[in-house]
Motif scaffolding. Structure first.
Motif, PDB file in Angstrom:
ATOM      1  N   SER A 107       6.870  21.836 -29.988  1.00  0.00           N
ATOM      2  CA  SER A 107       7.890  21.059 -30.702  1.00  0.00           C
ATOM      3  C   SER A 107       8.369  19.871 -29.878  1.00  0.00           C
ATOM      4  O   SER A 107       8.902  18.903 -30.420  1.00  0.00           O
ATOM      5  N   LYS A 108       8.165  19.914 -28.575  1.00  0.00           N
ATOM      6  CA  LYS A 108       8.560  18.820 -27.697  1.00  0.00           C
ATOM      7  C   LYS A 108       7.370  17.944 -27.315  1.00  0.00           C
ATOM      8  O   LYS A 108       7.475  17.114 -26.423  1.00  0.00           O
ATOM      9  N   GLY A 109       6.243  18.133 -27.985  1.00  0.00           N
ATOM     10  CA  GLY A 109       5.035  17.405 -27.621  1.00  0.00           C
ATOM     11  C   GLY A 109       4.496  16.542 -28.742  1.00  0.00           C
ATOM     12  O   GLY A 109       5.095  16.410 -29.812  1.00  0.00           O
ATOM     13  N   ALA A 110       3.355  15.955 -28.493  1.00  0.00           N
ATOM     14  CA  ALA A 110       2.666  15.109 -29.460  1.00  0.00           C
ATOM     15  C   ALA A 110       1.167  15.239 -29.229  1.00  0.00           C
ATOM     16  O   ALA A 110       0.723  15.594 -28.145  1.00  0.00           O
ATOM     17  N   ARG A 111       0.408  14.968 -30.265  1.00  0.00           N
ATOM     18  CA  ARG A 111      -1.051  14.922 -30.179  1.00  0.00           C
ATOM     19  C   ARG A 111      -1.506  13.553 -30.642  1.00  0.00           C
ATOM     20  O   ARG A 111      -0.952  12.996 -31.586  1.00  0.00           O
ATOM     21  N   LEU A 112      -2.511  13.040 -29.993  1.00  0.00           N
ATOM     22  CA  LEU A 112      -3.100  11.770 -30.391  1.00  0.00           C
ATOM     23  C   LEU A 112      -4.540  12.007 -30.791  1.00  0.00           C
ATOM     24  O   LEU A 112      -5.284  12.691 -30.077  1.00  0.00           O
ATOM     25  N   LYS A 113      -4.900  11.461 -31.923  1.00  0.00           N
ATOM     26  CA  LYS A 113      -6.271  11.570 -32.414  1.00  0.00           C
ATOM     27  C   LYS A 113      -6.849  10.158 -32.459  1.00  0.00           C
ATOM     28  O   LYS A 113      -6.220   9.240 -32.978  1.00  0.00           O
TER      29      LYS A 113
END
Length: 156
Positions: free
Chosen positions: A68-74
């Motif tokens: 919930s405190k992160g992000a993903r990049l595609k």
């Protein structure tokens, strides 16, 4: 070697109950809820980390915040798309890591066998690339740049 730990799974690929993981990986639900480990879980982990530091093996090690405190990049077509957490459990949730330096994979395995986990916890061990692994693709110019960047990063 880089060592990651992730929550235990059942044969269906779903996480086991909350007490299945100890140390940095307390379990999918607790980890994702942001519940921090108890003293009873942290004490043997601190001892294990101390043993690795005393032996000159441990370079770094941290527990990770929930997704919930992160992000993903595609990445696709030269562009990136950002998705912010929380993320659905995919079976590959990493909730902590160690960076250790050993002479061999077997030595890394021997160290990780001592990790204070049970209940189906899983540890993955992967080697970190060294400059010599890139062969001729790492030109003298790129090698020099890499060495300068590592020296600058070490001086922070």
């Amino acid at each position: 070697m880089t060592v990651g730990c992730k929550p235990a799974e059942t044969s269906s690929g779903q996480p086991e109950n909350d007490d299945a993981i100890h140390g940095d990986c307390e379990g999918q639900q607790d980890s994702e809820a942001g519940v921090t480990p108890t003293t009873e879980l942290l004490t043997p982990m601190a001892k294990f980390n101390e043993d690795m530091v005393n032996a000159g093996v441990m370079q770094a090690g941290e527990g990770l915040h929930p997704t919930s405190k992160g992000a993903r990049l595609k990445y696709s077509g030269g562009k990136s798309t950002v998705s912010r957490g929380p993320f659905n459990y995919t079976g590959d949730l990493v909730c902590g890591f160690w960076l250790i330096e050993t002479k061999s994979l077997d030595e890394a395995i021997d160290w990780m066998k001592r990790a204070p986990f049970d209940g189906g916890a899983e540890i993955e061990i992967r080697q970190v690339f060294a400059a010599e692994n890139f062969g001729e693709a790492l030109t003298p110019e790129l090698r020099g740049q890499e060495e300068r960047l590592r020296a600058r990063a070490a001086n922070k």
